[in-house]
Design an enzyme around this catalytic site. Structure first.
Site, PDB file in Angstrom:
ATOM      1  N   CYS A 235       4.022  11.045   5.945  1.00 30.87           N
ATOM      2  CA  CYS A 235       4.455   9.342   7.051  1.00 30.87           C
ATOM      3  C   CYS A 235       4.515   9.287   8.514  1.00 30.87           C
ATOM      4  O   CYS A 235       3.564   9.032   9.219  1.00 30.87           O
ATOM      5  CB  CYS A 235       5.583   7.999   6.681  1.00 30.87           C
ATOM      6  SG  CYS A 235       5.276   8.027   4.344  1.00 30.87           S
TER       7      CYS A 235
HETATM    8  N1  LIG Z   1       5.882   8.527   0.940  1.00 31.14           N
HETATM    9  C1  LIG Z   1       6.482   8.079   1.493  1.00 31.14           C
HETATM   10  O1  LIG Z   1       7.659   8.255   1.410  1.00 31.14           O
HETATM   11  C2  LIG Z   1       6.445   6.605   1.639  1.00 31.14           C
HETATM   12  C3  LIG Z   1       7.383   6.140   2.176  1.00 31.14           C
HETATM   13  C4  LIG Z   1       7.130   4.572   2.646  1.00 31.14           C
HETATM   14  C5  LIG Z   1       6.203   4.098   3.129  1.00 31.14           C
HETATM   15  N2  LIG Z   1       4.693   4.888   2.695  1.00 31.14           N
HETATM   16  C6  LIG Z   1       3.473   3.935   2.833  1.00 31.14           C
HETATM   17  O2  LIG Z   1       3.591   3.617   1.026  1.00 31.14           O
HETATM   18  C7  LIG Z   1       1.804   3.917   0.923  1.00 31.14           C
HETATM   19  C8  LIG Z   1       2.216   4.524  -0.513  1.00 31.14           C
HETATM   20  O3  LIG Z   1       2.157   5.901   0.051  1.00 31.14           O
HETATM   21  P1  LIG Z   1       2.249   7.266  -1.261  1.00 31.14           P
HETATM   22  O4  LIG Z   1       2.557   8.662  -0.455  1.00 31.14           O
HETATM   23  O5  LIG Z   1       2.515   6.972  -2.691  1.00 31.14           O
HETATM   24  O6  LIG Z   1       1.049   7.581  -1.812  1.00 31.14           O
HETATM   25  P2  LIG Z   1       0.335   8.465  -2.414  1.00 31.14           P
HETATM   26  O7  LIG Z   1      -1.358   8.489  -1.731  1.00 31.14           O
HETATM   27  O8  LIG Z   1       0.895   8.967  -3.005  1.00 31.14           O
HETATM   28  O9  LIG Z   1      -0.562   7.207  -3.722  1.00 31.14           O
HETATM   29  C9  LIG Z   1      -0.911   6.861  -3.934  1.00 31.14           C
HETATM   30  C10 LIG Z   1      -2.137   6.227  -5.011  1.00 31.14           C
HETATM   31  O10 LIG Z   1      -2.759   4.932  -4.984  1.00 31.14           O
HETATM   32  C11 LIG Z   1      -3.879   5.559  -6.331  1.00 31.14           C
HETATM   33  N3  LIG Z   1      -4.733   4.353  -6.115  1.00 31.14           N
HETATM   34  C12 LIG Z   1      -6.041   4.449  -5.072  1.00 31.14           C
HETATM   35  N4  LIG Z   1      -6.359   3.380  -4.573  1.00 31.14           N
HETATM   36  C13 LIG Z   1      -6.043   2.678  -6.188  1.00 31.14           C
HETATM   37  C14 LIG Z   1      -6.370   1.152  -6.641  1.00 31.14           C
HETATM   38  N5  LIG Z   1      -7.323   0.725  -5.911  1.00 31.14           N
HETATM   39  N6  LIG Z   1      -6.181   0.607  -7.612  1.00 31.14           N
HETATM   40  C15 LIG Z   1      -5.213   1.284  -7.671  1.00 31.14           C
HETATM   41  N7  LIG Z   1      -4.463   3.040  -7.484  1.00 31.14           N
HETATM   42  C16 LIG Z   1      -5.403   3.359  -6.774  1.00 31.14           C
HETATM   43  C17 LIG Z   1      -3.551   6.635  -6.203  1.00 31.14           C
HETATM   44  O11 LIG Z   1      -4.227   7.370  -7.483  1.00 31.14           O
HETATM   45  C18 LIG Z   1      -2.304   7.021  -5.901  1.00 31.14           C
HETATM   46  O12 LIG Z   1      -1.467   7.500  -7.163  1.00 31.14           O
HETATM   47  C19 LIG Z   1       1.205   4.180   2.299  1.00 31.14           C
HETATM   48  O13 LIG Z   1       0.814   3.564   2.544  1.00 31.14           O
HETATM   49  C20 LIG Z   1       2.631   4.647   2.879  1.00 31.14           C
HETATM   50  O14 LIG Z   1       2.015   5.599   3.903  1.00 31.14           O
HETATM   51  C21 LIG Z   1       5.612   6.097   1.814  1.00 31.14           C
END
Ligand SMILES: NC(=O)c1ccc[n+]([C@@H]2O[C@H](COP(=O)([O-])OP(=O)(O)OC[C@H]3O[C@@H](n4cnc5c(N)ncnc54)[C@H](O)[C@@H]3O)[C@@H](O)[C@H]2O)c1
Length: 452
Positions: free
Chosen positions: A277
């Site tokens: 992030c």
């Molecule tokens: N990881 C963190 O600590 C954190 C904290 C706050 C905010 N965020 C934000 O949250 C969001 C998600 O982060 P993350 O770390 O969980 O991402 P990630 O990459 O771990 O997970 C994303 C998931 O979305 C799925 N996906 C992709 N396209 C899709 C679709 N069209 N339909 C359904 N599923 C689909 C992928 O297969 C994957 O499982 C990002 O925008 C990130 O910046 C992350």
């Protein structure tokens, strides 16, 4: 939408979405999880968490038992739920751009399903997206693919996620604040009602901030930039302290942090911040503002301080051992922070890269993240099965991630097992008084011993 507990669908079962889905199921909501990765869906279906996050495994088993549904079909999920939360990834490019293709395709699929639903439905963007995305691209895609109007036909909110990995479940169950960016009042009311049911607690209302879509997007970026700035500030002061006999950044930050206007959180000096992030969100903010002709010098400096910080550990190793060629360096901790196996943007990768470039041999250990690093670095480094095994025969040890189990290591362990016991505490977990005199000990932000 029914006045009963709404059914929800969660699009994207990654580190954010799966934790959120499990917490919603735990709080008694009917949850449908959607992901395009069918292999991941079948792992989750068996009640197995596809990544490590404290408490997730137990919550997931409970959720699957209690009826968490999983599907690759956006259509089914939208038709059978009242609210769709979008938690797909928004990865960053090297130039600070944000890849919104996952958001776009998820919203396109949601829109197509909305066209057939025939009832008002709320779409909530929880992914981190650049300012203007929800009211622009997201709204356009939803309207375009559904043929409906945002507002009267379906609702839209931007509800940023603030969880931090390693404490994700607590972050979701007990958030400091809930930011609801709303396209229109009805959308905001529906999301507020969801959170009031989620919490079942009269104090929830006080923690809710209702605002516009763009402000919600900006709050997320500004929060991450501010937190990262606090860390970089502590690291900047650490460099000064390191050059001053008798100075110690830990004592300095303890004193600074006692001021309630400042606070002690995020003032821990170390080898810098990493993760999926902070690096991408700060670069995105800088690049977004740059596109408008606005410079953000504090954000730029925050990144600059951080880019150099991991190298401080390598400089200290060089100072202690001279040429690092052929020297065996034990790296303790690979995950970008403790209590996760996530190595996206991890400081350990920068430290290892710099050590290898200097010709050192690296042996690494992490309680959870070894396999994720092996997938990236293969056999360019060695992997140990424990911290003690990593120390055996090493000329230097760099502590990179402050896992709780490393706190139990004593100076005698380093002295007994290492070839040349040089210890670099990159996260300030050891008591210098206990180590000094027993091993050659260096700590980030601690100046040389004052001559007495
Ligand atoms: N990881 C963190 O600590 C954190 C904290 C706050 C905010 N965020 C934000 O949250 C969001 C998600 O982060 P993350 O770390 O969980 O991402 P990630 O990459 O771990 O997970 C994303 C998931 O979305 C799925 N996906 C992709 N396209 C899709 C679709 N069209 N339909 C359904 N599923 C689909 C992928 O297969 C994957 O499982 C990002 O925008 C990130 O910046 C992350």
């Amino acid at each position: 939408m029914s006045h009963e507990r709404p059914s929800i669908s969660v699009f994207g079962l990654g580190r954010v979405g799966l934790c959120f889905a499990a917490c919603c199921a735990h709080r008694g909501f009917h949850v449908i999880g959607v992901d395009i990765d069918e292999e991941k869906l079948s792992v989750i279906e068996r009640g197995e968490a596809p990544f490590y996050e404290p408490h997730l495994q137990d919550m997931l088993e409970e959720a699957v038992r209690e009826g968490l549904e999983l599907t690759p079909s956006a259509h089914e999920a939208v038709i059978r739920s009242d609210i769709s939360f979008v938690t797909v990834g928004t990865p960053g490019g090297p130039d600070g751009s944000v890849d919104l293709s996952q958001v776009e395709s998820a919203c396109h699929a949601i829109g197509e399903a909305l066209a057939e639903k025939g009832a008002w439905h709320l779409v909530v963007i929880r992914s981190t997206v650049p300012p203007g995305t929800t009211g622009g691209l997201v709204k356009d895609v939803l309207e375009g693919s559904s043929g409906l109007r945002c507002g009267p036909d379906f609702g839209l909110c931007m509800n940023p996620e603030f969880l931090s990995e390693g404490r994700a479940i607590k972050g979701i169950l007990e958030p400091d604040r809930i930011v609801i960016g709303e396209h229109d009042r009805r959308s905001g009311d529906a999301l507020q009602a969801f959170y009031e049911r989620f919490d079942g607690d009269a104090s929830t209302r006080k923690r809710i901030l209702r605002t516009s879509l763009i402000n919600a997007e900006l709050i997320k970026y500004a929060s991450n930039a501010f937190l990262a700035m606090k860390v970089s500030f502590a690291n900047m002061m650490a460099r000064l302290c390191q050059a001053l006999p008798g100075a110690d950044v830990v004592a300095v930050m303890d004193g600074v942090g006692l001021d309630r206007r400042i606070g002690r959180a995020f003032l821990n000096a170390g080898l810098g911040w990493g993760g999926s992030c902070f690096p991408k969100d700060l670069s995105a903010l800088l690049s977004f503002a740059g596109g408008l002709g606005i410079s953000l010098p504090l954000v730029r400096a925050t990144i600059e301080v951080n880019d150099e910080q991991p190298l401080v550990a390598v400089e200290l190793a060089r100072k202690a051992l001279g040429d690092l060629r052929g020297k065996r360096v034990a790296v303790l901790g690979l995950a970008f922070k403790p209590d996760t196996d996530d190595v996206r943007g991890a400081v350990s990768l920068k430290v290892i890269g710099a050590l290898l470039a200097e010709g050192a041999e690296v042996v690494a250990y992490d309680p959870k993240a070894v396999e994720n690093v092996r997938a990236l670095l293969g056999d360019t480094i060695e992997y140990a099965g424990s911290a003690l095994e990593a120390l055996r025969g090493a000329h230097c040890c760099i502590l990179v991630t402050e896992w709780e189990e490393f706190r139990a290591l004593r100076p005698e362990d380093f002295g007994r097992l290492m070839k040349e016991p040089v210890v670099i505490d990159g996260r300030r977990i050891f008591d210098p008084e206990e180590f000094e005199g027993k091993v050659r000990f260096f700590a980030i932000g601690r100046g040389p011993k004052k001559a007495t």
